[in-house]
Design a protein around this motif. Structure first.
Motif, PDB file in Angstrom:
ATOM      1  N   PRO A 196       0.812  -1.226   0.000  1.00 29.51           N
ATOM      2  CA  PRO A 196       0.000   0.000   0.000  1.00 29.51           C
ATOM      3  C   PRO A 196       0.846   1.278   0.000  1.00 29.51           C
ATOM      4  CG  PRO A 196      -0.153  -1.159   2.118  1.00 29.51           C
ATOM      5  CD  PRO A 196       0.550  -2.068   1.177  1.00 29.51           C
ATOM      6  N   PHE A 197       2.005   1.229   0.645  1.00 34.88           N
ATOM      7  CA  PHE A 197       2.855   2.435   0.677  1.00 34.88           C
ATOM      8  C   PHE A 197       3.417   2.738  -0.715  1.00 34.88           C
ATOM      9  CE2 PHE A 197       3.116   0.884   5.093  1.00 34.88           C
ATOM     10  CZ  PHE A 197       2.584   1.994   5.720  1.00 34.88           C
ATOM     11  N   CYS A 198       3.822   1.679  -1.419  1.00 31.88           N
ATOM     12  CA  CYS A 198       4.312   1.885  -2.792  1.00 31.88           C
ATOM     13  C   CYS A 198       3.206   2.502  -3.630  1.00 31.88           C
ATOM     14  CB  CYS A 198       4.737   0.559  -3.418  1.00 31.88           C
ATOM     15  SG  CYS A 198       6.171  -0.193  -2.658  1.00 31.88           S
ATOM     16  N   LEU A 199       1.974   2.007  -3.436  1.00 29.41           N
ATOM     17  CA  LEU A 199       0.856   2.495  -4.256  1.00 29.41           C
ATOM     18  C   LEU A 199       0.602   3.984  -3.985  1.00 29.41           C
ATOM     19  CD1 LEU A 199      -1.116   1.514  -6.376  1.00 29.41           C
ATOM     20  CD2 LEU A 199      -2.718   0.913  -4.559  1.00 29.41           C
ATOM     21  N   VAL A 200       0.638   4.373  -2.711  1.00 28.05           N
ATOM     22  CA  VAL A 200       0.452   5.796  -2.373  1.00 28.05           C
ATOM     23  C   VAL A 200       1.512   6.632  -3.080  1.00 28.05           C
ATOM     24  CG1 VAL A 200       0.646   7.524  -0.535  1.00 28.05           C
ATOM     25  CG2 VAL A 200      -0.562   5.415  -0.099  1.00 28.05           C
ATOM     26  N   ASN A 201       2.764   6.228  -2.909  1.00 24.46           N
ATOM     27  CA  ASN A 201       3.877   7.017  -3.466  1.00 24.46           C
ATOM     28  C   ASN A 201       3.823   7.063  -4.988  1.00 24.46           C
ATOM     29  OD1 ASN A 201       5.309   7.874  -1.143  1.00 24.46           O
ATOM     30  ND2 ASN A 201       6.121   5.815  -0.856  1.00 24.46           N
ATOM     31  N   ILE A 202       3.540   5.920  -5.598  1.00 26.98           N
ATOM     32  CA  ILE A 202       3.584   5.866  -7.068  1.00 26.98           C
ATOM     33  C   ILE A 202       2.400   6.628  -7.674  1.00 26.98           C
ATOM     34  CG2 ILE A 202       3.461   4.298  -9.055  1.00 26.98           C
ATOM     35  CD1 ILE A 202       5.264   2.381  -7.441  1.00 26.98           C
ATOM     36  N   GLU A 203       1.229   6.470  -7.088  1.00 23.33           N
ATOM     37  CA  GLU A 203       0.067   7.213  -7.636  1.00 23.33           C
ATOM     38  C   GLU A 203       0.301   8.716  -7.513  1.00 23.33           C
ATOM     39  OE1 GLU A 203      -3.566   5.645  -5.940  1.00 23.33           O
ATOM     40  OE2 GLU A 203      -3.709   4.192  -7.589  1.00 23.33           O
ATOM     41  N   ASP A 204       0.865   9.099  -6.400  1.00 26.66           N
ATOM     42  CA  ASP A 204       1.187  10.516  -6.181  1.00 26.66           C
ATOM     43  C   ASP A 204       2.230  10.982  -7.201  1.00 26.66           C
ATOM     44  OD1 ASP A 204       0.394  12.514  -4.528  1.00 26.66           O
ATOM     45  OD2 ASP A 204       2.236  12.434  -3.323  1.00 26.66           O
ATOM     46  N   ALA A 205       3.232  10.127  -7.413  1.00 26.19           N
ATOM     47  CA  ALA A 205       4.321  10.489  -8.337  1.00 26.19           C
ATOM     48  C   ALA A 205       3.820  10.610  -9.769  1.00 26.19           C
ATOM     49  CB  ALA A 205       5.430   9.436  -8.246  1.00 26.19           C
ATOM     50  N   ILE A 206       2.844   9.785 -10.127  1.00 25.85           N
ATOM     51  CA  ILE A 206       2.283   9.866 -11.491  1.00 25.85           C
ATOM     52  C   ILE A 206       1.689  11.265 -11.706  1.00 25.85           C
ATOM     53  CG2 ILE A 206       0.403   9.004 -12.971  1.00 25.85           C
ATOM     54  CD1 ILE A 206       1.029   6.183 -11.832  1.00 25.85           C
ATOM     55  N   LYS A 207       0.999  11.762 -10.661  1.00 25.29           N
ATOM     56  CA  LYS A 207       0.417  13.116 -10.766  1.00 25.29           C
ATOM     57  C   LYS A 207       1.525  14.155 -10.846  1.00 25.29           C
ATOM     58  CE  LYS A 207      -3.533  11.888  -7.966  1.00 25.29           C
ATOM     59  NZ  LYS A 207      -3.692  11.661  -6.562  1.00 25.29           N
ATOM     60  N   VAL A 208       2.519  14.039  -9.952  1.00 27.13           N
ATOM     61  CA  VAL A 208       3.608  15.032  -9.925  1.00 27.13           C
ATOM     62  C   VAL A 208       4.373  15.026 -11.258  1.00 27.13           C
ATOM     63  CG1 VAL A 208       5.766  15.699  -8.766  1.00 27.13           C
ATOM     64  CG2 VAL A 208       3.848  14.860  -7.424  1.00 27.13           C
ATOM     65  N   ALA A 209       4.529  13.835 -11.835  1.00 24.59           N
ATOM     66  CA  ALA A 209       5.270  13.735 -13.106  1.00 24.59           C
ATOM     67  C   ALA A 209       4.417  14.184 -14.293  1.00 24.59           C
ATOM     68  CB  ALA A 209       5.746  12.298 -13.306  1.00 24.59           C
ATOM     69  N   GLY A 210       3.152  14.509 -14.041  1.00 24.62           N
ATOM     70  CA  GLY A 210       2.265  14.955 -15.122  1.00 24.62           C
ATOM     71  C   GLY A 210       1.882  13.824 -16.057  1.00 24.62           C
ATOM     72  N   LEU A 211       1.843  12.596 -15.534  1.00 28.05           N
ATOM     73  CA  LEU A 211       1.551  11.445 -16.397  1.00 28.05           C
ATOM     74  C   LEU A 211       0.153  10.883 -16.175  1.00 28.05           C
ATOM     75  CD1 LEU A 211       5.006   9.625 -16.231  1.00 28.05           C
ATOM     76  CD2 LEU A 211       3.996  10.749 -18.212  1.00 28.05           C
ATOM     77  N   GLU A 212      -0.686  11.639 -15.495  1.00 29.09           N
ATOM     78  CA  GLU A 212      -2.059  11.180 -15.270  1.00 29.09           C
ATOM     79  C   GLU A 212      -2.740  10.936 -16.610  1.00 29.09           C
ATOM     80  OE1 GLU A 212      -4.656  12.613 -11.569  1.00 29.09           O
ATOM     81  OE2 GLU A 212      -3.384  14.167 -12.452  1.00 29.09           O
ATOM     82  N   GLY A 213      -3.416   9.833 -16.727  1.00 26.50           N
ATOM     83  CA  GLY A 213      -4.081   9.516 -17.994  1.00 26.50           C
ATOM     84  C   GLY A 213      -3.198   8.656 -18.891  1.00 26.50           C
ATOM     85  N   GLU A 214      -1.874   8.795 -18.741  1.00 22.46           N
ATOM     86  CA  GLU A 214      -0.949   7.971 -19.547  1.00 22.46           C
ATOM     87  C   GLU A 214      -0.450   6.771 -18.760  1.00 22.46           C
ATOM     88  OE1 GLU A 214       2.310  10.334 -21.175  1.00 22.46           O
ATOM     89  OE2 GLU A 214       0.972  12.060 -21.026  1.00 22.46           O
ATOM     90  N   MET A 215      -0.378   6.958 -17.463  1.00 24.88           N
ATOM     91  CA  MET A 215       0.211   5.915 -16.606  1.00 24.88           C
ATOM     92  C   MET A 215      -0.721   5.709 -15.415  1.00 24.88           C
ATOM     93  SD  MET A 215       3.261   4.275 -16.008  1.00 24.88           S
ATOM     94  CE  MET A 215       4.678   5.128 -16.622  1.00 24.88           C
ATOM     95  N   SER A 216      -0.834   4.479 -14.965  1.00 27.10           N
ATOM     96  CA  SER A 216      -1.628   4.253 -13.746  1.00 27.10           C
ATOM     97  C   SER A 216      -0.910   3.229 -12.874  1.00 27.10           C
ATOM     98  CB  SER A 216      -3.032   3.768 -14.103  1.00 27.10           C
ATOM     99  OG  SER A 216      -2.932   2.512 -14.743  1.00 27.10           O
ATOM    100  N   ALA A 217      -1.389   3.093 -11.644  1.00 31.23           N
ATOM    101  CA  ALA A 217      -0.772   2.130 -10.725  1.00 31.23           C
ATOM    102  C   ALA A 217      -1.870   1.330 -10.055  1.00 31.23           C
ATOM    103  CB  ALA A 217       0.061   2.864  -9.685  1.00 31.23           C
ATOM    104  N   THR A 218      -1.552   0.126  -9.712  1.00 33.53           N
ATOM    105  CA  THR A 218      -2.526  -0.725  -9.027  1.00 33.53           C
ATOM    106  C   THR A 218      -1.797  -1.706  -8.125  1.00 33.53           C
ATOM    107  OG1 THR A 218      -4.453  -2.156  -9.366  1.00 33.53           O
ATOM    108  CG2 THR A 218      -2.621  -2.495 -10.870  1.00 33.53           C
ATOM    109  N   ASP A 219      -2.532  -2.236  -7.154  1.00 32.66           N
ATOM    110  CA  ASP A 219      -1.933  -3.236  -6.280  1.00 32.66           C
ATOM    111  C   ASP A 219      -2.211  -4.621  -6.857  1.00 32.66           C
ATOM    112  OD1 ASP A 219      -0.705  -3.548  -3.409  1.00 32.66           O
ATOM    113  OD2 ASP A 219      -2.227  -5.135  -3.603  1.00 32.66           O
ATOM    114  N   LEU A 220      -1.310  -5.538  -6.577  1.00 25.46           N
ATOM    115  CA  LEU A 220      -1.469  -6.910  -7.086  1.00 25.46           C
ATOM    116  C   LEU A 220      -2.820  -7.491  -6.677  1.00 25.46           C
ATOM    117  CD1 LEU A 220       0.262  -9.232  -8.499  1.00 25.46           C
ATOM    118  CD2 LEU A 220       0.603 -10.084  -6.196  1.00 25.46           C
ATOM    119  N   THR A 221      -3.236  -7.214  -5.443  1.00 21.04           N
ATOM    120  CA  THR A 221      -4.511  -7.781  -4.963  1.00 21.04           C
ATOM    121  C   THR A 221      -5.680  -7.215  -5.773  1.00 21.04           C
ATOM    122  OG1 THR A 221      -4.594  -6.056  -3.276  1.00 21.04           O
ATOM    123  CG2 THR A 221      -3.755  -8.204  -2.592  1.00 21.04           C
ATOM    124  N   GLU A 222      -5.606  -5.932  -6.118  1.00 16.32           N
ATOM    125  CA  GLU A 222      -6.689  -5.322  -6.907  1.00 16.32           C
ATOM    126  C   GLU A 222      -6.775  -5.977  -8.281  1.00 16.32           C
ATOM    127  OE1 GLU A 222      -6.769  -0.773  -5.187  1.00 16.32           O
ATOM    128  OE2 GLU A 222      -5.278  -1.258  -6.691  1.00 16.32           O
TER     129      GLU A 222
END
Ligand code: SF4
Ligand code: SF4
Length: 705
Positions: free
Chosen positions: A654-680
């Motif tokens: 879950p911590f990786c998911l928080v950081n990576i989803e946040d980073a996708i926004k900061v990197a301006g890659l929303e819509g191009e890149m997404s993140a998910t957890d293995l369980t999801e």
């Protein structure tokens, strides 16, 4: 070759050769012994560290990591050069010793190296000295001309280490040339006298030198022979005595450092070895505050660092521009030891390290990801030292502002968000979720086989609660019954401990341990690698724990979990290894096997994966810490995924998911890149058609039932 050795002994350099050579031997050995004895002084004053267990395992690691140079090929070019030099040194050890002895005892032959064996050994070592000499030239050119970035010393860490490195390379090159010239002049001298001479290995350095000097007058050859001997002897002892003043000391200490290296991953050293938890309140000072608070093994690490820069090269904090490069934690401590425990003069110890050689930000910047330790060819340890330094700061009330609130909340509410305990299981009460699944909460009376340990972030973070729900649906699908502790669960304390708050960690651990025991479960499953690591390594007397990825992989293998075709076949997935699942616990293949079992799923690997995975920015309290940094680690990681050609990053934390989803926004890659957890992802693709009994079970029972 007796004739030429005799003239060596009878040579006159103010005094007869034998006396001169003997005097140099004695002086060299005495000086070396004195310097090493002075270097041992701080180790004697250091904290204890029981590293004398499992001698065979330790010996095996010496064979693998020291003699086998196991980690060196991780850097192909530099690693190959190092392996060649190391092998050359090992081969040349007996030859160097023999050469030193013949200066005082002309007939000396190393036991086992006479006759044909000696002949072969001499040929092999002719090549060995040649290879070592060439490696010195290559390494020198590399240092001076190509200047690999990892050797650079930023101004804040002091002066460049290149001049010292090149000086040492030069000394070793001189040693090889002197050794070769000594052999060449011996052979040439014997040949001119018509005496039987040893063969030199074709195209080796001694062979080439012999061709060069072979026609010189006998008197010149004699001068060359005696000079080569003297240069060899003086360089040998100078190197021996100079090495304990810098990085080359690792030649002497690395074998011991590797023998005594930590055997278990993921586990932290206690506050004080041999002080049980119940007596910790008697310990006057926690952690490392002064140099002498380090353990002797950690001091040995400081001496053993070869300054290769691999640790800093792989450190995500360093890459993100945080004020931390693990290599310099070691170099600064080693320089401190040299300054405060001088070879000449009295030791003066006791200065606080924080504010003197280390800054607070430097020590808080570490995510304890373990990349430095994974990379170090000499098994130098960092996490225990950093945690010990944090323990020292916490003990002095030196807590970063941003961490004060979450730590207080952990103390009062058992979670860093300060949310009510009774709301801990609210994620399981969402109406929509309950329509398909209800999760059993252990109440001390009923029992089930498996405990799903949820931990704080999945319990309270709105986005991460999805991991809790997916995990519950997967466990329900597998069957066998499971439950959660609900309000009785507290934070696992994993990061609390790694932030140096040992007493708070112990309170959380003891509370959870009692609750787990009261639930009567036989197994624990968690989807949080930090909780997994804590329950596995920091807790005692709790049932065995598994990460959900291990459980799913096993069920996939057993045919109990099947997947339908991937929903979006255009997606390219990449798996990000969470540090506490991968590096700290070696679970690399199970999550990948699960992904590969989803039909049609395209998966690519990032350059930095498995044991070279790049930390997302850290979990637990690291989410609250506001580091000084030039860029976000998560953003760097997202770019690595994009470089690999992926547009979905799958992780299992879950911590990786928080950081990576946040980073996708900061990197301006929303819509191009997404993140998910293995369980999801598993929950989304799980098919029940292939397992009718599971479908029936789900229809008739509740989750956890
Ligand atoms: S544990 Fe990770 S963040 Fe900490 S010093 Fe090592 S590589 Fe850097
Ligand atoms: S700690 Fe290890 S990896 Fe880092 S510079 Fe020293 S020897 Fe190299």
């Amino acid at each position: 070759m007796v004739g030429f050795y005799s003239s060596l002994l009878s040579s006159e350099w103010l005094v007869p050769g034998r006396n001169l050579f003997l005097t140099i031997h004695v002086l060299g050995i005495v000086c070396f012994a004195y310097i090493v004895a002075k270097r041992v002084v701080p180790l004697v004053r250091a904290q204890g560290d029981p590293r004398f267990d499992h001698p065979w395992t330790r010996l095996g690691r010496v064979l693998k990591f020291w003699l086998g140079q196991w980690k060196h090929p991780r850097y192909k070019f530099a690693g190959t050069i190092h392996i060649l030099i190391f092998a050359g040194f090992i081969l040349l050890a007996a030859r160097a010793f023999s050469v030193l002895i013949v200066g005082v005892s002309e007939n000396f032959v190393m036991p086992g190296l006479s006759g044909r064996t000696g002949y072969i050994y001499n040929l092999v070592t002719d090549y060995a000295s040649t290879v070592v000499f060439l490696c010195m030239v290559v390494a020198g050119v590399r240092r001076l001309v190509f200047k690999p970035a990892r050797y650079a010393v930023p101004a804040k860490y002091g002066k460049s280490h290149t001049p010292d490195a090149v000086f040492l390379l030069g000394l070793i090159a001189i040693l090889m040339v002197a050794d070769s010239l000594f052999a060449a002049s011996n052979v040439a001298g014997h040949a001119q006298r018509g005496q039987p001479a040893e063969a030199l290995a074709t195209l080796s350095l001694p062979w080439m030198l012999q061709i060069l000097i072979g026609s010189m007058p006998l008197a010149t050859l004699w001068v060359l022979n005696v000079t080569a001997y003297l240069v060899h002897e003086l360089t040998f002892y100078f190197l021996l005595c100079y090495r304990p003043f810098g990085i080359q000391f690792h030649v002497e200490t690395s074998l011991f450092s590797i023998y005594f290296a930590k055997l278990e991953r993921g586990r932290l050293k206690p506050v004080r070895w041999n002080v049980p938890d119940e007596h910790l309140d008697l310990v006057k000072s926690f952690g490392v505050k002064t140099f002498e608070d380090f353990t002797w093994k950690h001091m040995l690490d400081f001496y053993s660092c070869a300054d290769c820069g691999r640790c800093a090269d792989n450190c995500p904090a360093n890459a993100a521009g945080r004020p931390l490069a693990p290599r310099f934690l070691t170099i600064k401590a080693r320089d401190y030891a040299f300054r405060h425990y001088p070879v000449l003069g009295r030791a003066n110890n006791g200065k606080p390290l924080i504010g003197n050689i280390y800054s607070e930000d430097e020590i808080w910047s570490c995510t304890t990801c373990g990349a430095c330790e994974e990379e170090c060819p000499l098994l130098v340890e960092y996490i225990d030292k950093i945690v010990d330094l944090r323990r020292g700061m916490i003990d002095d009330g030196n807590v970063p502002q941003s961490l004060q609130k979450p730590l207080k909340a952990l103390e009062s509410r058992g979670n860093p968000y300060g949310r009510m305990e009774k709301k801990r299981a609210d994620w399981a009460n969402a109406a929509e979720f309950q329509r398909s699944c209800s999760v059993k909460i252990f109440d001390g009376k009923s029992s089930a086989g498996i405990l799903y340990f949820v931990d704080s972030i999945t319990s309270y973070d709105d986005r991460m609660q999805s991991i809790g729900r997916s995990t519950s649906r997967i466990l329900t699908h597998i069957g066998g019954g499971f439950g959660i502790l609900g309000a009785a669960e507290r934070d696992s304390g994993h990061e609390v401990r790694r932030f140096g708050e040992e007493m708070l960690f112990m309170a959380l651990r003891d509370h959870n341990t009692d609750a787990i025991k009261a639930s009567g479960v036989q197994r624990i499953v968690t989807a949080d690698p930090h909780a997994y690591n804590a329950l596995k390594h920091d807790y005692k007397d709790v049932p065995p724990v598994e990460h959900i990825s291990q459980v799913i992989a096993r069920e996939v293998k057993g045919g109990n979990i099947r997947f339908h075709r991937v929903e979006n076949e255009d997606n390219v997935y990449t798996y990000h290894d969470p540090c506490y699942l991968g590096r700290h616990n070696r679970i690399y293949e199970d999550p990948r096997a699960v992904l590969d079992a989803i039909p049609g799923l395209k998966r690519v690997e990032m350059k930095r994966s498995r044991d070279r995975s790049f930390c997302c920015g850290g979990g637990g309290l690291m989410l609250f810490y506001e580091p000084k940094e030039e860029q976000r680690m998560g953003v760097l990681r997202v770019r690595m995924a994009a470089e690999a050609g992926a547009n979905v990053i799958v992780t299992a934390c879950p911590f990786c998911l928080v950081n990576i989803e946040d980073a996708i926004k900061v990197a301006g890659l929303e819509g191009e890149m997404s993140a998910t957890d293995l369980t999801e992802l598993v929950d989304q693709h799980l098919t029940r058609e292939g397992c009718p009994e599971k479908a029936k079970e789900l229809e008739t029972t509740t989750c956890g039932g």
